[in-house]
Design an enzyme around this catalytic site. Structure first.
Site, short mmCIF file in Angstrom:
data_model
loop_
_atom_site.label_atom_id
_atom_site.label_comp_id
_atom_site.label_asym_id
_atom_site.label_seq_id
_atom_site.Cartn_x
_atom_site.Cartn_y
_atom_site.Cartn_z
N HIS A 153 -22.31 -120.61 -62.94
CA HIS A 153 -22.33 -119.19 -63.33
C HIS A 153 -20.94 -118.66 -63.70
CE1 HIS A 153 -26.49 -118.76 -62.25
NE2 HIS A 153 -26.29 -119.08 -60.99
N ASP A 157 -30.48 -126.54 -62.37
CA ASP A 157 -30.51 -125.56 -61.28
C ASP A 157 -31.61 -124.53 -61.59
OD1 ASP A 157 -28.46 -124.31 -59.00
OD2 ASP A 157 -29.43 -122.74 -60.17
N HIS A 174 -31.39 -121.43 -61.54
CA HIS A 174 -30.83 -120.31 -62.30
C HIS A 174 -30.17 -120.80 -63.59
CE1 HIS A 174 -30.70 -119.21 -57.95
NE2 HIS A 174 -31.21 -118.08 -58.40
N ASP A 226 -32.25 -125.71 -55.81
CA ASP A 226 -32.96 -124.45 -55.54
C ASP A 226 -34.27 -124.35 -56.33
OD1 ASP A 226 -31.40 -124.22 -57.83
OD2 ASP A 226 -30.32 -122.43 -57.17
C1 SP5 Z 1 -25.33 -121.55 -58.03
C2 SP5 Z 1 -26.50 -120.66 -57.73
O1 SP5 Z 1 -27.58 -121.15 -57.46
N1 SP5 Z 1 -26.28 -119.34 -57.72
C3 SP5 Z 1 -27.36 -118.46 -57.46
C4 SP5 Z 1 -26.92 -117.04 -57.49
C5 SP5 Z 1 -28.10 -116.15 -57.22
N2 SP5 Z 1 -27.68 -114.84 -56.88
C6 SP5 Z 1 -28.71 -113.86 -56.89
C7 SP5 Z 1 -29.67 -114.01 -55.76
C8 SP5 Z 1 -29.20 -113.24 -54.54
C9 SP5 Z 1 -29.94 -113.70 -53.34
N3 SP5 Z 1 -29.29 -113.30 -52.14
C10 SP5 Z 1 -29.86 -113.88 -50.97
C11 SP5 Z 1 -29.08 -113.56 -49.74
C12 SP5 Z 1 -29.75 -114.18 -48.54
N4 SP5 Z 1 -28.87 -114.19 -47.39
ZN ZN Z 2 -29.16 -121.66 -58.60
#
Ligand code: SP5
Ligand code: ZN
Length: 360
Positions: free
Chosen positions: A180, A216, A218, A305
């Site tokens: 990202h 990934d 995302h 993920d």
């Molecule tokens: C590298 C990667 O997989 N980055 C993913 C970034 C996603 N960010 C947005 C999702 C926010 C989710 N927050 C969850 C917190 C739980 N403690």
């Molecule tokens: Zn991710």
């Protein structure tokens, strides 16, 4: 006294046995303990502060499952500077100290972003710089963020070096992840883009065409952004539809590159709930595009993920599927450096990653 028949190392037998726990040792794996130093306390999630999902328990789970790793040598900042400008590296390096110097507790995080008529400014306040150099509120800078990010990239460079030296495949346990992060911004738990630094290093080492396959959950917006107008680096990504999932603003099917890079970006967004059937079809399309590009080298941004049990994601890939996915990627027959990206189901993360590596 027994006359010793020198025992051959167990990995020599690996190809002759079905034992996965030995097969995985055939691949060189790279990791540096300083990558544990990054440990922000919390992130903003759905309007509340929550425990930081990208925590040191992730690499620990993977290390438990994959066994011995090698430490990377230090190749310095020169490879980083082929992707990231000096001012951005200095920002990541110094932001936490500046935050403390401003009297702030906790981790450094922005609260104002320059999306309206931005222009070059000499930004004095740490808050202004945090907004300028980041794209979201879930990528705080903590005390060990620079060191961990620096060694995460060195780990990627070490895996690349192994592949350039003739290994069929090698694994970099990159953490923090990188896909990202753009040339001059952090986001999505990423600060330095290891895949982009590795791609540039491969080109510096004489490879003329590099493909990056990002699987990934995302979209790898930072990697796409860095190479969007480049024809020598192919970026292909399978990910959750940005209509429903982070990073929202990038990863649509109609983003296909620009200028010399037109056609060298391929996005394959999938709906939430996609399982191995839907993912496998997208993988076929992705692999066909990679093969058609005929690269010298493949970099695989691997995120776990996509797993059914991931706490922040919504695909339904199962542990055994990762070996199938990897075998299909390996069937391209390309020298491949595998770089860790996301994956937040910590209890299963080691098994999922070992399954993936076993497929090579
Ligand atoms: C590298 C990667 O997989 N980055 C993913 C970034 C996603 N960010 C947005 C999702 C926010 C989710 N927050 C969850 C917190 C739980 N403690
Ligand atoms: Zn991710």
């Amino acid at each position: 006294m027994t006359v010793g028949v020198t025992a051959a190392p167990s990995w020599l037998y690996a190809s002759a046995h079905a034992d996965r726990s030995k097969v995985r040792l055939l691949m060189r794996c790279f990791w540096d303990a300083r990558q544990l130093l990054h440990a922000p306390a919390q992130e903003l999630h759905n309007g509340a502060f929550m425990p930081f999902a990208e925590h040191p328990g992730r690499p620990r789970s993977i290390l438990d499952a994959i066994g011995p790793t090698e430490a990377p040598r230090d190749q310095g900042e020169a490879p980083l500077l082929r992707v990231h400008p000096r001012d951005y590296l200095d920002f990541v390096k110094n932001a936490f100290a500046e935050w403390r110097a401003a009297g702030r507790p906790g981790d450094a995080a922005g609260y104002v972003w320059p999306v309206v008529r931005r222009r070059p400014l000499r930004l004095e306040r740490i808050d202004a710089r945090l907004g300028r150099y980041s794209m979201d509120a879930s990528t705080p800078i903590a005390e060990g963020t620079w060191d961990a990010s620096y060694w995460s990239v060195q780990t990627a460079l070490a895996a690349l070096g192994a592949v350039l030296a003739g290994e069929r495949a090698a694994f970099a346990l990159c953490r923090p992840p990188g896909h990202h992060a753009g040339a001059d911004y952090a986001g999505g738990y990423c600060y330095l883009n290891a895949a982009a630094v590795a791609a540039e290093a491969a080109i510096e080492a004489g490879r003329s065409r590099v493909a990056i396959l990002d699987i990934d959950y995302h979209h790898g917006n930072g990697t796409q952004d860095i190479f969007y107008d480049r024809g020598d680096v192919l970026f292909v990504s399978i990910h959750a539809d940005p209509a429903t999932d982070y990073p929202f603003y990038w990863g649509h099917a109609d983003e296909m590159g620009a200028g010399a890079g037109e056609g060298a970006t391929l996005n394959l967004p999938l709906p939430r709930g996609a399982d191995m059937t839907g993912f496998g079809d997208a993988l076929d399309a992705a692999l066909a595009r990679v093969a058609d590009f005929a690269p010298d080298l493949l970099l695989c941004s691997y995120g776990a993920d996509t797993f059914s049990g991931d706490p922040i994601s919504f695909f339904r890939i199962e542990t055994a599927d990762y070996a199938v996915i990897a075998r299909r990627i390996a069937a391209l027959g390309l020298p491949t450096a595998i770089l860790m990206e996301g994956g937040y189901a910590v209890d299963a993360l080691g098994a999922n990653t070992a399954a993936f590596l076993s497929g090579f």
